[in-house]
Design a protein around this motif. Structure first.
Motif, PDB file in Angstrom:
ATOM      1  N   LEU A   1     -16.657 -41.832  26.535  1.00  0.00           N
ATOM      2  CA  LEU A   1     -17.143 -41.418  27.859  1.00  0.00           C
ATOM      3  C   LEU A   1     -18.646 -41.555  28.079  1.00  0.00           C
ATOM      4  N   PRO A   2     -19.479 -41.174  27.139  1.00  0.00           N
ATOM      5  CA  PRO A   2     -20.923 -41.350  27.389  1.00  0.00           C
ATOM      6  C   PRO A   2     -21.309 -42.814  27.630  1.00  0.00           C
ATOM      7  N   PHE A   3     -20.645 -43.729  26.934  1.00  0.00           N
ATOM      8  CA  PHE A   3     -20.919 -45.150  27.150  1.00  0.00           C
ATOM      9  C   PHE A   3     -20.449 -45.602  28.527  1.00  0.00           C
ATOM     10  N   VAL A   4     -19.315 -45.074  28.966  1.00  0.00           N
ATOM     11  CA  VAL A   4     -18.815 -45.408  30.303  1.00  0.00           C
ATOM     12  C   VAL A   4     -19.795 -44.916  31.362  1.00  0.00           C
ATOM     13  N   LEU A   5     -20.197 -43.657  31.230  1.00  0.00           N
ATOM     14  CA  LEU A   5     -21.102 -43.093  32.235  1.00  0.00           C
ATOM     15  C   LEU A   5     -22.444 -43.831  32.265  1.00  0.00           C
ATOM     16  N   ARG A   6     -22.972 -44.156  31.098  1.00  0.00           N
ATOM     17  CA  ARG A   6     -24.274 -44.816  31.040  1.00  0.00           C
ATOM     18  C   ARG A   6     -24.179 -46.315  31.359  1.00  0.00           C
ATOM     19  N   ASP A   7     -23.291 -47.026  30.685  1.00  0.00           N
ATOM     20  CA  ASP A   7     -23.276 -48.490  30.756  1.00  0.00           C
ATOM     21  C   ASP A   7     -22.438 -49.053  31.902  1.00  0.00           C
ATOM     22  N   HIS A   8     -21.391 -48.354  32.290  1.00  0.00           N
ATOM     23  CA  HIS A   8     -20.502 -48.878  33.329  1.00  0.00           C
ATOM     24  C   HIS A   8     -20.760 -48.263  34.699  1.00  0.00           C
ATOM     25  N   LEU A   9     -21.210 -47.002  34.709  1.00  0.00           N
ATOM     26  CA  LEU A   9     -21.432 -46.331  35.988  1.00  0.00           C
ATOM     27  C   LEU A   9     -22.909 -46.107  36.289  1.00  0.00           C
ATOM     28  N   GLY A  10     -23.772 -46.439  35.342  1.00  0.00           N
ATOM     29  CA  GLY A  10     -25.215 -46.368  35.568  1.00  0.00           C
ATOM     30  C   GLY A  10     -25.780 -44.968  35.684  1.00  0.00           C
ATOM     31  N   ILE A  11     -25.146 -43.994  35.058  1.00  0.00           N
ATOM     32  CA  ILE A  11     -25.630 -42.615  35.116  1.00  0.00           C
ATOM     33  C   ILE A  11     -26.500 -42.368  33.881  1.00  0.00           C
ATOM     34  N   ALA A  12     -27.713 -41.902  34.113  1.00  0.00           N
ATOM     35  CA  ALA A  12     -28.618 -41.593  33.007  1.00  0.00           C
ATOM     36  C   ALA A  12     -28.008 -40.504  32.131  1.00  0.00           C
ATOM     37  N   VAL A  13     -28.290 -40.554  30.851  1.00  0.00           N
ATOM     38  CA  VAL A  13     -27.748 -39.577  29.910  1.00  0.00           C
ATOM     39  C   VAL A  13     -28.056 -38.149  30.362  1.00  0.00           C
ATOM     40  N   SER A  14     -29.228 -37.931  30.915  1.00  0.00           N
ATOM     41  CA  SER A  14     -29.596 -36.591  31.381  1.00  0.00           C
ATOM     42  C   SER A  14     -28.719 -36.113  32.544  1.00  0.00           C
ATOM     43  N   GLY A  15     -27.999 -37.013  33.188  1.00  0.00           N
ATOM     44  CA  GLY A  15     -27.135 -36.648  34.306  1.00  0.00           C
ATOM     45  C   GLY A  15     -25.665 -36.504  33.950  1.00  0.00           C
TER      46      GLY A  15
END
Length: 169
Positions: free
Chosen positions: A29-43
């Motif tokens: 999930l963290p990779f999906v949020l960061r790499d696929h959906l463009g959400i910064a880790v802090s978000g």
């Protein structure tokens, strides 16, 4: 005696698998949020938190209804199917924010239902003089599942990227 009881062993294996799946999903999930959906880790917490809160609100009446109407087996089996459905959704549609949030919601509802009901089932099925031992085996199974999920999830990610993690879970 506890390790020879097929009902308790099924529940111990069930919690081990549940925690393995949870750990694997949260490797991807963290990779999906960061790499696929463009959400910064802090978000990331702003994705997880509202979904989890709503899922908890939905989960509580499900458990109460299952207990009152003696439909725990049906709720239990439905939760297993929902977790598998969430993993398939994440595997196929991890580039869509709507699909990821929907899959997370489904996953959190089902996971929390199982996480809340499994210890209750263990304590009901364990012999009265061995409840502590049964809960100890159960707890060990939880942590071993988290270990296995981390190992298998990490391997799947290394071999097959996030899609492999979700389909492997």
């Amino acid at each position: 005696r506890i390790l020879k009881n097929p009902q308790l062993l099924r529940l111990d294996i069930g919690i081990m698998i549940l925690h393995a799946v949870m750990m694997a999903v949260f490797i991807g999930l963290p990779f999906v949020l960061r790499d696929h959906l463009g959400i910064a880790v802090s978000g990331h917490a702003w994705v997880y938190l509202p979904v989890l809160v709503v899922a908890l609100i939905i989960m509580v009446p499900m458990i109460i209804a299952a207990e009152k109407k003696e439909k725990m087996k049906e709720v239990f089996l439905t939760s297993i199917v929902l977790i598998a459905t969430a993993c398939v959704l994440l595997g196929f549609w991890h580039d869509s924010m709507f699909a990821v949030v929907a899959a997370l919601f489904i996953f959190f509802v089902a996971y929390n239902v199982l996480e809340a009901t499994l210890p209750s089932l263990i304590s009901r099925m364990a012999p009265i003089d061995a409840k502590g031992t049964a809960m100890g085996v159960y707890s060990t199974s939880q942590f071993f599942g988290a270990f296995l999920g981390g190992v298998v999830g990490g391997w799947c990610y290394g071999q097959f990227d996030v899609q492999g993690v979700f389909f492997g879970a």
